[in-house]
Write a protein that holds these residues in place. Structure first.
Motif, PDB file in Angstrom:
ATOM      1  N   HIS A  86       0.885  -1.053  -0.056  1.00 60.10           N
ATOM      2  CA  HIS A  86       0.356  -0.077   0.228  1.00 60.10           C
ATOM      3  C   HIS A  86       0.887   1.168   0.055  1.00 60.10           C
ATOM      4  O   HIS A  86      -0.045   2.454  -0.306  1.00 60.10           O
ATOM      5  N   VAL A  87       2.090   0.803   0.093  1.00 56.53           N
ATOM      6  CA  VAL A  87       2.706   2.482   0.334  1.00 56.53           C
ATOM      7  C   VAL A  87       4.252   2.274  -0.288  1.00 56.53           C
ATOM      8  O   VAL A  87       5.197   1.201  -0.778  1.00 56.53           O
ATOM      9  N   LEU A  88       4.114   3.535  -1.377  1.00 63.07           N
ATOM     10  CA  LEU A  88       5.226   3.734  -2.004  1.00 63.07           C
ATOM     11  C   LEU A  88       6.364   4.857  -1.383  1.00 63.07           C
ATOM     12  O   LEU A  88       5.818   6.052  -1.311  1.00 63.07           O
ATOM     13  N   LYS A  89       7.870   4.504  -0.694  1.00 63.72           N
ATOM     14  CA  LYS A  89       8.500   6.015  -0.550  1.00 63.72           C
ATOM     15  C   LYS A  89       8.845   5.924  -1.728  1.00 63.72           C
ATOM     16  O   LYS A  89      10.645   5.922  -2.663  1.00 63.72           O
ATOM     17  N   ILE A  91      -3.505  20.998  -5.000  1.00 60.94           N
ATOM     18  CA  ILE A  91      -3.544  20.098  -5.364  1.00 60.94           C
ATOM     19  C   ILE A  91      -2.112  19.121  -3.986  1.00 60.94           C
ATOM     20  O   ILE A  91      -2.816  19.776  -3.262  1.00 60.94           O
ATOM     21  N   ASP A  92      -2.021  17.287  -4.445  1.00 63.95           N
ATOM     22  CA  ASP A  92      -1.182  16.884  -3.290  1.00 63.95           C
ATOM     23  C   ASP A  92      -1.038  15.890  -3.537  1.00 63.95           C
ATOM     24  O   ASP A  92      -0.372  16.025  -5.279  1.00 63.95           O
ATOM     25  N   ASP A  93       0.681  15.703  -2.891  1.00 59.51           N
ATOM     26  CA  ASP A  93       1.278  14.696  -3.902  1.00 59.51           C
ATOM     27  C   ASP A  93       1.049  13.330  -3.984  1.00 59.51           C
ATOM     28  O   ASP A  93       0.952  12.282  -5.344  1.00 59.51           O
ATOM     29  N   PHE A  94       0.500  12.287  -2.892  1.00 66.20           N
ATOM     30  CA  PHE A  94      -0.288  11.156  -3.449  1.00 66.20           C
ATOM     31  C   PHE A  94      -1.649  11.624  -2.916  1.00 66.20           C
ATOM     32  O   PHE A  94      -2.205  11.986  -2.123  1.00 66.20           O
ATOM     33  N   LEU A  95      -2.505  10.508  -3.783  1.00 70.77           N
ATOM     34  CA  LEU A  95      -4.435  10.085  -3.146  1.00 70.77           C
ATOM     35  C   LEU A  95      -3.938   9.006  -3.042  1.00 70.77           C
ATOM     36  O   LEU A  95      -3.627   8.105  -3.994  1.00 70.77           O
ATOM     37  N   ALA A  96      -4.698   8.575  -1.582  1.00 74.03           N
ATOM     38  CA  ALA A  96      -4.423   8.045  -1.016  1.00 74.03           C
ATOM     39  C   ALA A  96      -6.342   6.667  -0.823  1.00 74.03           C
ATOM     40  O   ALA A  96      -7.275   6.525  -1.757  1.00 74.03           O
ATOM     41  N   GLY A 127      -8.292   9.824  -0.001  1.00 79.32           N
ATOM     42  CA  GLY A 127      -8.924  10.815  -0.599  1.00 79.32           C
ATOM     43  C   GLY A 127      -9.406  11.909   0.694  1.00 79.32           C
ATOM     44  O   GLY A 127      -9.816  12.910   0.326  1.00 79.32           O
ATOM     45  N   GLN A 128      -8.069  11.076   2.200  1.00 81.67           N
ATOM     46  CA  GLN A 128      -8.498  12.301   3.230  1.00 81.67           C
ATOM     47  C   GLN A 128      -7.801  13.781   2.944  1.00 81.67           C
ATOM     48  O   GLN A 128      -8.636  14.676   3.571  1.00 81.67           O
ATOM     49  N   ALA A 129      -6.984  13.720   2.695  1.00 82.44           N
ATOM     50  CA  ALA A 129      -6.723  15.136   2.814  1.00 82.44           C
ATOM     51  C   ALA A 129      -6.600  15.538   1.637  1.00 82.44           C
ATOM     52  O   ALA A 129      -7.405  17.160   2.169  1.00 82.44           O
ATOM     53  N   SER A 131      -4.544  11.104   9.032  1.00 84.35           N
ATOM     54  CA  SER A 131      -4.390  11.072   7.434  1.00 84.35           C
ATOM     55  C   SER A 131      -3.032   9.285   7.904  1.00 84.35           C
ATOM     56  O   SER A 131      -3.207   9.145   8.848  1.00 84.35           O
ATOM     57  N   PHE A 132      -3.388   9.350   6.457  1.00 83.94           N
ATOM     58  CA  PHE A 132      -2.709   7.675   5.650  1.00 83.94           C
ATOM     59  C   PHE A 132      -1.311   7.395   6.462  1.00 83.94           C
ATOM     60  O   PHE A 132      -1.735   5.767   6.864  1.00 83.94           O
ATOM     61  N   THR A 133      -0.567   8.242   6.344  1.00 84.92           N
ATOM     62  CA  THR A 133       0.745   8.101   6.656  1.00 84.92           C
ATOM     63  C   THR A 133       1.176   7.388   7.814  1.00 84.92           C
ATOM     64  O   THR A 133       1.890   7.246   8.596  1.00 84.92           O
ATOM     65  N   LYS A 134       0.486   8.552   8.426  1.00 83.81           N
ATOM     66  CA  LYS A 134       1.045   8.432  10.119  1.00 83.81           C
ATOM     67  C   LYS A 134       0.063   8.301  11.130  1.00 83.81           C
ATOM     68  O   LYS A 134       0.010   7.950  12.012  1.00 83.81           O
TER      69      LYS A 134
HETATM   70  P1  5GP Z   1      -5.010  10.237   1.828  1.00 79.21           P
HETATM   71  O1  5GP Z   1      -5.709  11.302   2.640  1.00 79.21           O
HETATM   72  O2  5GP Z   1      -5.434   9.969  -0.057  1.00 79.21           O
HETATM   73  O3  5GP Z   1      -5.867   8.713   2.125  1.00 79.21           O
HETATM   74  O4  5GP Z   1      -3.872  10.404   1.627  1.00 79.21           O
HETATM   75  C1  5GP Z   1      -3.198  11.238   1.094  1.00 79.21           C
HETATM   76  C2  5GP Z   1      -1.657  11.577   1.628  1.00 79.21           C
HETATM   77  O5  5GP Z   1      -1.482  10.617   2.281  1.00 79.21           O
HETATM   78  C3  5GP Z   1      -0.694  12.311   0.856  1.00 79.21           C
HETATM   79  O6  5GP Z   1      -0.585  13.825   1.317  1.00 79.21           O
HETATM   80  C4  5GP Z   1       0.511  11.348   1.053  1.00 79.21           C
HETATM   81  O7  5GP Z   1       1.463  12.040   2.064  1.00 79.21           O
HETATM   82  C5  5GP Z   1       0.244  10.418   1.955  1.00 79.21           C
HETATM   83  N1  5GP Z   1       0.608   9.367   1.629  1.00 79.21           N
HETATM   84  C6  5GP Z   1      -0.317   8.200   1.170  1.00 79.21           C
HETATM   85  N2  5GP Z   1      -0.703   6.961   0.029  1.00 79.21           N
HETATM   86  C7  5GP Z   1       1.035   7.374   0.360  1.00 79.21           C
HETATM   87  C8  5GP Z   1       2.328   6.428  -0.193  1.00 79.21           C
HETATM   88  O8  5GP Z   1       1.924   5.706  -0.501  1.00 79.21           O
HETATM   89  N3  5GP Z   1       3.268   7.199   0.181  1.00 79.21           N
HETATM   90  C9  5GP Z   1       3.779   8.541   0.226  1.00 79.21           C
HETATM   91  N4  5GP Z   1       4.972   9.068   0.354  1.00 79.21           N
HETATM   92  N5  5GP Z   1       2.730   9.200   0.964  1.00 79.21           N
HETATM   93  C10 5GP Z   1       1.466   9.000   1.431  1.00 79.21           C
END
Ligand code: 5GP
Length: 194
Positions: A18-21, A123-128, A130-132, A98-101
């Motif tokens: 699920h996670v890419l660095k 704009i955001d870096d990742f979409l997982a 969708g919470q952010a 937060s998905f990552t934290k």
């Molecule tokens: P969401 O809110 O869509 O679940 O997750 C998006 C946020 O979680 C992004 O702002 C990003 O910082 C972080 N994130 C989610 N998945 C990943 C991932 O696979 N790798 C990294 N580096 N960050 C992620």
């Protein structure tokens, strides 16, 4: 976007299914040449939308958000994850998990920088999940602004965020779409533009 995908393959590390660095060019180290190209690509995709402002979230949205704003010729605002002592009273807030934290943050932006009449590109870096992005949508809407679209550097299509946002009627543009991270391999979804 080929340059982005090349970087992801060469420098990305699959931490789990699920996670890419991508710390070397997006989440810790930042590659200015790539960010310039990312900003130009977002600007190209949203050039007809009369964007007045780019809204992103600290910290990893700032580099792509800023470069998109520069090319579009509009200001950028980033939502804060922690309240700063210098932030004014007219704060607009939303709760984001937060998905990552794996923790809930209250994100905020000053009503001074986003208001009615703004046509926002998120704009955001990742979409997982969708919470952010949904938190940023909530901030913009609470401030009375319109959302023209959502630009994502890396979308993980196997998670629910993209579907959720598109079902709500938002235009979501992702520069790289990951179909799967299984077996430690990044499998891309072929996008329409390619
Ligand atoms: P969401 O809110 O869509 O679940 O997750 C998006 C946020 O979680 C992004 O702002 C990003 O910082 C972080 N994130 C989610 N998945 C990943 C991932 O696979 N790798 C990294 N580096 N960050 C992620």
């Amino acid at each position: 976007m080929e340059l982005l995908k090349k970087k992801m393959i060469e420098e990305g590390a699959v931490l789990s299914n699920h996670v890419l660095k991508v710390d070397s060019f997006l989440n810790h180290g930042v590659d200015p040449v790539l960010m310039d190209a990312v900003g130009k690509e977002f600007a190209k995709r949203f050039k007809d939308q009369a964007i007045t402002k780019v809204l992103t979230i600290e910290s990893s949205g700032i580099a792509p958000g800023l470069m998109a704003a520069l090319t579009l010729g509009v200001p950028m605002v980033f939502a804060r994850k922690r309240r700063s002592l210098t932030q004014s009273e007219d704060l607009v807030t939303a709760k984001v998990y937060s998905f990552t934290k794996q923790e809930e943050n209250t994100i905020s932006v000053s009503g001074k920088y986003i208001h009615g009449g703004d046509n926002i590109l998120i704009i955001d870096d990742f979409l997982a999940n969708g919470q952010a992005a949904l938190g940023l949508v909530e901030l913009a809407e609470k401030a009375g602004a319109n959302i023209a679209g959502i630009g994502i550097v890396i979308e993980k299509s196997f998670q629910d965020g993209g579907r959720l946002l598109r079902e709500k009627g938002f235009r979501v543009e992702s520069l790289a779409e990951i179909e799967s991270l299984e077996d430690g391999i990044i499998s891309f979804k072929q996008s329409k533009a390619e």
